[in-house]
Design a protein around this motif. Structure first.
Motif, mmCIF file in Angstrom:
data_model
loop_
_atom_site.group_PDB
_atom_site.id
_atom_site.type_symbol
_atom_site.label_atom_id
_atom_site.label_comp_id
_atom_site.label_asym_id
_atom_site.label_seq_id
_atom_site.Cartn_x
_atom_site.Cartn_y
_atom_site.Cartn_z
ATOM 1 N N GLY A 12 0.844 -1.203 0.000
ATOM 2 C CA GLY A 12 0.000 0.000 0.000
ATOM 3 C C GLY A 12 0.869 1.239 0.000
ATOM 4 N N GLY A 15 -0.656 7.462 1.466
ATOM 5 C CA GLY A 15 -0.090 8.459 2.387
ATOM 6 C C GLY A 15 0.966 7.854 3.299
ATOM 7 N N MET A 16 0.585 6.845 4.040
ATOM 8 C CA MET A 16 1.504 6.269 5.047
ATOM 9 C C MET A 16 2.580 5.401 4.384
ATOM 10 S SD MET A 16 -0.455 6.777 8.037
ATOM 11 C CE MET A 16 -2.007 7.681 8.015
ATOM 12 N N GLU A 35 1.675 -1.265 -4.814
ATOM 13 C CA GLU A 35 0.478 -0.428 -4.766
ATOM 14 C C GLU A 35 -0.592 -1.006 -5.701
ATOM 15 O OE1 GLU A 35 -1.046 2.081 -3.158
ATOM 16 O OE2 GLU A 35 -2.575 1.926 -4.708
ATOM 17 N N ARG A 36 -1.802 -1.060 -5.196
ATOM 18 C CA ARG A 36 -2.949 -1.625 -5.921
ATOM 19 C C ARG A 36 -3.292 -0.859 -7.194
ATOM 20 N NH1 ARG A 36 -7.787 -4.325 -4.551
ATOM 21 N NH2 ARG A 36 -7.012 -4.783 -2.487
ATOM 22 N N HIS A 41 -3.650 7.909 -6.763
ATOM 23 C CA HIS A 41 -4.999 7.685 -7.313
ATOM 24 C C HIS A 41 -6.076 8.304 -6.409
ATOM 25 C CE1 HIS A 41 -5.979 4.731 -4.196
ATOM 26 N NE2 HIS A 41 -4.699 4.427 -4.248
ATOM 27 N N SER A 45 -7.834 7.233 0.477
ATOM 28 C CA SER A 45 -8.098 8.201 1.548
ATOM 29 C C SER A 45 -7.246 9.459 1.473
ATOM 30 C CB SER A 45 -7.844 7.529 2.899
ATOM 31 O OG SER A 45 -8.577 6.342 3.008
ATOM 32 N N SER A 46 -6.337 9.552 0.511
ATOM 33 C CA SER A 46 -5.366 10.653 0.576
ATOM 34 C C SER A 46 -5.474 11.658 -0.574
ATOM 35 C CB SER A 46 -3.940 10.080 0.588
ATOM 36 O OG SER A 46 -3.739 9.284 1.733
ATOM 37 N N ARG A 51 -4.562 18.236 3.147
ATOM 38 C CA ARG A 51 -5.033 17.702 4.431
ATOM 39 C C ARG A 51 -4.580 18.656 5.540
ATOM 40 N NH1 ARG A 51 -7.571 15.015 1.478
ATOM 41 N NH2 ARG A 51 -7.931 12.767 1.504
ATOM 42 N N ILE A 52 -5.469 18.880 6.484
ATOM 43 C CA ILE A 52 -5.157 19.778 7.605
ATOM 44 C C ILE A 52 -4.129 19.130 8.527
ATOM 45 C CG2 ILE A 52 -6.111 20.755 9.751
ATOM 46 C CD1 ILE A 52 -8.712 21.290 8.202
ATOM 47 N N VAL A 174 -1.322 -6.648 -3.563
ATOM 48 C CA VAL A 174 -0.918 -7.816 -2.786
ATOM 49 C C VAL A 174 -2.154 -8.694 -2.621
ATOM 50 C CG1 VAL A 174 -0.144 -8.605 -0.512
ATOM 51 C CG2 VAL A 174 0.901 -6.564 -1.557
ATOM 52 N N TYR A 254 -14.795 21.208 7.960
ATOM 53 C CA TYR A 254 -13.404 21.654 7.985
ATOM 54 C C TYR A 254 -13.081 22.294 6.648
ATOM 55 C CZ TYR A 254 -13.110 17.108 5.773
ATOM 56 O OH TYR A 254 -13.343 16.043 4.957
ATOM 57 N N CYS A 314 -14.320 10.316 -0.624
ATOM 58 C CA CYS A 314 -13.049 9.783 -0.130
ATOM 59 C C CYS A 314 -13.382 8.874 1.060
ATOM 60 C CB CYS A 314 -12.226 10.987 0.283
ATOM 61 S SG CYS A 314 -10.664 10.657 1.046
ATOM 62 N N SER A 339 -2.444 2.527 9.953
ATOM 63 C CA SER A 339 -3.509 3.012 9.069
ATOM 64 C C SER A 339 -4.747 3.138 9.912
ATOM 65 C CB SER A 339 -3.781 2.038 7.914
ATOM 66 O OG SER A 339 -3.238 2.549 6.718
ATOM 67 N N TYR A 346 -3.945 11.756 8.053
ATOM 68 C CA TYR A 346 -2.959 12.116 7.035
ATOM 69 C C TYR A 346 -1.814 12.942 7.603
ATOM 70 C CZ TYR A 346 -0.588 12.911 2.789
ATOM 71 O OH TYR A 346 0.399 12.896 1.843
ATOM 72 N N LYS A 347 -2.158 13.901 8.446
ATOM 73 C CA LYS A 347 -1.128 14.789 8.997
ATOM 74 C C LYS A 347 0.018 14.015 9.629
ATOM 75 C CE LYS A 347 -4.382 16.507 11.769
ATOM 76 N NZ LYS A 347 -5.390 15.420 11.570
HETATM 77 C C1 LIG Z 1 -12.317 13.550 2.756
HETATM 78 C C2 LIG Z 1 -11.229 13.285 3.737
HETATM 79 C C3 LIG Z 1 -10.665 14.348 4.411
HETATM 80 C C4 LIG Z 1 -9.659 14.133 5.337
HETATM 81 N N1 LIG Z 1 -9.088 15.206 5.950
HETATM 82 C C5 LIG Z 1 -8.020 15.015 6.761
HETATM 83 C C6 LIG Z 1 -7.316 16.135 7.257
HETATM 84 O O1 LIG Z 1 -7.657 17.284 6.944
HETATM 85 N N2 LIG Z 1 -6.241 15.894 8.032
HETATM 86 C C7 LIG Z 1 -5.827 14.642 8.365
HETATM 87 O O2 LIG Z 1 -4.853 14.503 9.080
HETATM 88 N N3 LIG Z 1 -6.469 13.549 7.873
HETATM 89 C C8 LIG Z 1 -7.536 13.709 7.081
HETATM 90 N N4 LIG Z 1 -8.196 12.644 6.555
HETATM 91 C C9 LIG Z 1 -7.739 11.282 6.890
HETATM 92 C C10 LIG Z 1 -6.516 10.915 6.100
HETATM 93 O O3 LIG Z 1 -6.592 11.418 4.803
HETATM 94 C C11 LIG Z 1 -6.316 9.405 6.128
HETATM 95 O O4 LIG Z 1 -6.185 9.000 7.489
HETATM 96 C C12 LIG Z 1 -5.052 9.034 5.371
HETATM 97 O O5 LIG Z 1 -5.083 9.523 4.069
HETATM 98 C C13 LIG Z 1 -4.893 7.527 5.355
HETATM 99 O O6 LIG Z 1 -3.693 7.219 4.681
HETATM 100 P P1 LIG Z 1 -3.396 5.717 4.281
HETATM 101 O O7 LIG Z 1 -2.002 5.661 3.812
HETATM 102 O O8 LIG Z 1 -3.827 4.838 5.409
HETATM 103 O O9 LIG Z 1 -4.443 5.428 3.111
HETATM 104 P P2 LIG Z 1 -4.231 5.629 1.498
HETATM 105 O O10 LIG Z 1 -3.495 6.882 1.224
HETATM 106 O O11 LIG Z 1 -5.554 5.420 0.882
HETATM 107 O O12 LIG Z 1 -3.249 4.466 1.174
HETATM 108 C C14 LIG Z 1 -3.571 3.106 1.212
HETATM 109 C C15 LIG Z 1 -3.018 2.528 -0.061
HETATM 110 O O13 LIG Z 1 -2.998 1.128 -0.018
HETATM 111 C C16 LIG Z 1 -3.295 0.646 -1.318
HETATM 112 N N5 LIG Z 1 -3.703 -0.745 -1.204
HETATM 113 C C17 LIG Z 1 -4.823 -1.237 -0.635
HETATM 114 N N6 LIG Z 1 -4.837 -2.568 -0.677
HETATM 115 C C18 LIG Z 1 -3.696 -2.943 -1.287
HETATM 116 C C19 LIG Z 1 -3.143 -4.203 -1.641
HETATM 117 N N7 LIG Z 1 -3.768 -5.345 -1.360
HETATM 118 N N8 LIG Z 1 -1.954 -4.215 -2.282
HETATM 119 C C20 LIG Z 1 -1.308 -3.059 -2.593
HETATM 120 N N9 LIG Z 1 -1.805 -1.849 -2.283
HETATM 121 C C21 LIG Z 1 -2.969 -1.786 -1.629
HETATM 122 C C22 LIG Z 1 -4.394 1.582 -1.777
HETATM 123 O O14 LIG Z 1 -4.592 1.538 -3.157
HETATM 124 C C23 LIG Z 1 -3.879 2.910 -1.277
HETATM 125 O O15 LIG Z 1 -3.080 3.568 -2.224
HETATM 126 C C24 LIG Z 1 -9.206 12.818 5.627
HETATM 127 C C25 LIG Z 1 -9.762 11.736 4.934
HETATM 128 C C26 LIG Z 1 -10.751 11.961 3.980
HETATM 129 C C27 LIG Z 1 -11.313 10.792 3.271
#
Ligand SMILES: Cc1cc2nc3c(=O)[nH]c(=O)nc-3n(C[C@H](O)[C@H](O)[C@H](O)COP(=O)(O)OP(=O)(O)OC[C@H]3O[C@@H](n4cnc5c(N)ncnc54)[C@H](O)[C@@H]3O)c2cc1C
Length: 383
Positions: A12, A15-16, A35-36, A41, A45-46, A51-52, A174, A254, A314, A339, A346-347
């Motif tokens: 994945g 963001g993280m 990455e999926r 893309h 969630s990102s 993101r704040i 994966v 927000y 999102c 996650s 995100y922050k």
């Molecule tokens: C509308 C909205 C507003 C937000 N506003 C804020 C904010 O202002 N401030 C803040 O701090 N947070 C905010 N958040 C929360 C924050 O954006 C999320 O907590 C953060 O983006 C999560 O990051 P992630 O890496 O876990 O997810 P993602 O960035 O979605 O990454 C997960 C990745 O894993 C990949 N993946 C999944 N399954 C597989 C697999 N089997 N094999 C390979 N890849 C895979 C996905 O395709 C994806 O790219 C907001 C969320 C949303 C939806």
């Protein structure tokens, strides 16, 4: 770890995961990021440009040391990548006096010595004329808050990781993973099988498919954001409007100052969540969510119009207590995961990347992860 194709595989690269790839690669680890979808893309969630980042943290004072480090890392990584990732605008939390939000933000400032100022409703509207607030609102202003350019940060982390030797493979989900007899991991995709000493799961809304221990404790929900035309840009411009959380009777909204994408970006309500199955392709916000935003614009932002230039949906991945889960897998310490940040993660992506690297390389981190352990949920596996 010799004999493995990689030291660490990151499942994945959002963001993280992108941050984890960079922190691992810069410390000399042989990294494979899988990455999926395409990089950056719009299915997870990102996306949505920004993101704040708030240091005054009403969700809990325990987050402040991590968010401080995240703030530092966003600035540092932006410099390294030659990209503006962190934009400091100040942040303001606005809510009815006594509702607990502003008071909790103030608690986190007092506990951690953060500069802040409590503002009355009139003072908020005088300083930040974008708002028209109901009686009884108060605010907490904190000057270090701002926003992170979210997709740009994914590109920055991946670019830096690749320059440090990481291999990133996109459109390669994966399918499954298992531990090996020698304490490593085997990861299977539709294109191949890879082995590594360690595995980092950062698969966001798809975490349940890769992490059965966590699956019963997660809900995926859709959230809406929009960019709206303004009648008068002045109160919304950078330098005039800080990032904000506005709690009113309809919920928590927000927003952000004008930046790059035309229009005033408003999201929420934070708790107005609708279930979504991440495997289905539609991310369109529901008519109810769109109406919530339109009504909030009319009531609280006199210089905005309800005309959306863009609307996006999102996914939040929400835990029962709305706090993060950052841990290693019960019975498989070589697998770390992070996650499921319940809509406020995100922050922290920069520091969570660093923590994933720390745990994978040394087995420990300088941050207290006790509040984020999986075992706090009943039946989650480890005491
Ligand atoms: C509308 C909205 C507003 C937000 N506003 C804020 C904010 O202002 N401030 C803040 O701090 N947070 C905010 N958040 C929360 C924050 O954006 C999320 O907590 C953060 O983006 C999560 O990051 P992630 O890496 O876990 O997810 P993602 O960035 O979605 O990454 C997960 C990745 O894993 C990949 N993946 C999944 N399954 C597989 C697999 N089997 N094999 C390979 N890849 C895979 C996905 O395709 C994806 O790219 C907001 C969320 C949303 C939806």
């Amino acid at each position: 770890m010799s004999g493995h194709s990689y030291d660490v595989i990151v499942a994945g690269v959002g963001g993280m995961g992108s941050a984890a790839c960079w922190h691992l690669a810069q410390r000399g680890q042989r990294v494979l990021g899988l990455e999926r979808f395409d990089l950056g893309h719009g299915m997870g969630s990102s996306h949505g440009m920004t993101r704040i980042i708030r240091l005054a943290y009403f969700e809990g004072t325990q987050y402040v040391p991590m968010v401080r480090r995240a703030h530092e890392l966003w600035a540092e990584t932006g410099k390294k990548a030659g990209l503006d990732l962190l934009h400091v605008t100040g942040s303001i939390d606005i809510a009815p006096e006594g509702a607990g939000f502003v008071e909790s933000s103030q608690r986190s400032c007092l506990d951690h010595g953060l500069v802040h100022e409590m503002l009355s409703r009139d003072e908020i509207m005088r300083r930040f004329p974008a708002f028209r607030l109901p009686e009884g609102q108060i605010g907490l202003w904190q000057p270090d808050g701002g926003f992170v350019a979210s997709e740009r940060a994914i590109y920055a982390h991946v670019g830096l990781a690749q320059a440090a030797g990481a291999v990133i493979r996109t459109n390669e989900p994966v399918l499954e993973w298992s531990t090996t007899a020698h304490g490593g991991v085997k990861v299977v995709t539709d294109k191949g099988t890879y082995t590594a000493g360690r595995l980092v799961l950062t698969s966001g809304a798809w975490m349940d498919t890769l992490n059965p221990a966590l699956a019963p404790h997660l809900r995926t929900v859709k959230q809406a954001i929009g960019w709206y035309s303004v009648k008068n840009p002045e109160p919304f411009r950078m330098g005039r409007l800080p990032v904000f959380i506005l709690t009113v009777e309809e919920g928590n909204f927000y927003g952000f100052p004008l930046w790059e994408h035309p229009g005033f970006k408003l999201g929420g309500p934070h708790f107005g969540r609708e279930p979504i199955d991440p495997s289905q392709p539609d991310r369109t916000p529901s008519p109810r969510q769109v109406q919530f935003l339109k009504d909030a614009l009319e009531r609280y932002f006199p210089d905005a119009t309800g005309e959306a230039l863009a609307l996006k949906g999102c996914i939040y991945t929400v835990t029962p207590d709305e706090h993060f889960v950052i841990d290693t897998m019960p019975g498989a310490e070589q697998v770390a995961f992070a996650s499921c940040c319940s809509g406020h993660g995100y922050k922290f992506a920069s520091v969570i990347g660093e923590i994933m690297a720390d745990i994978s390389i040394t087995g420990k981190t300088r941050f207290d992860l006790a509040p984020f352990r999986l075992a706090r949920f009943a039946g989650a596996g480890r005491a």
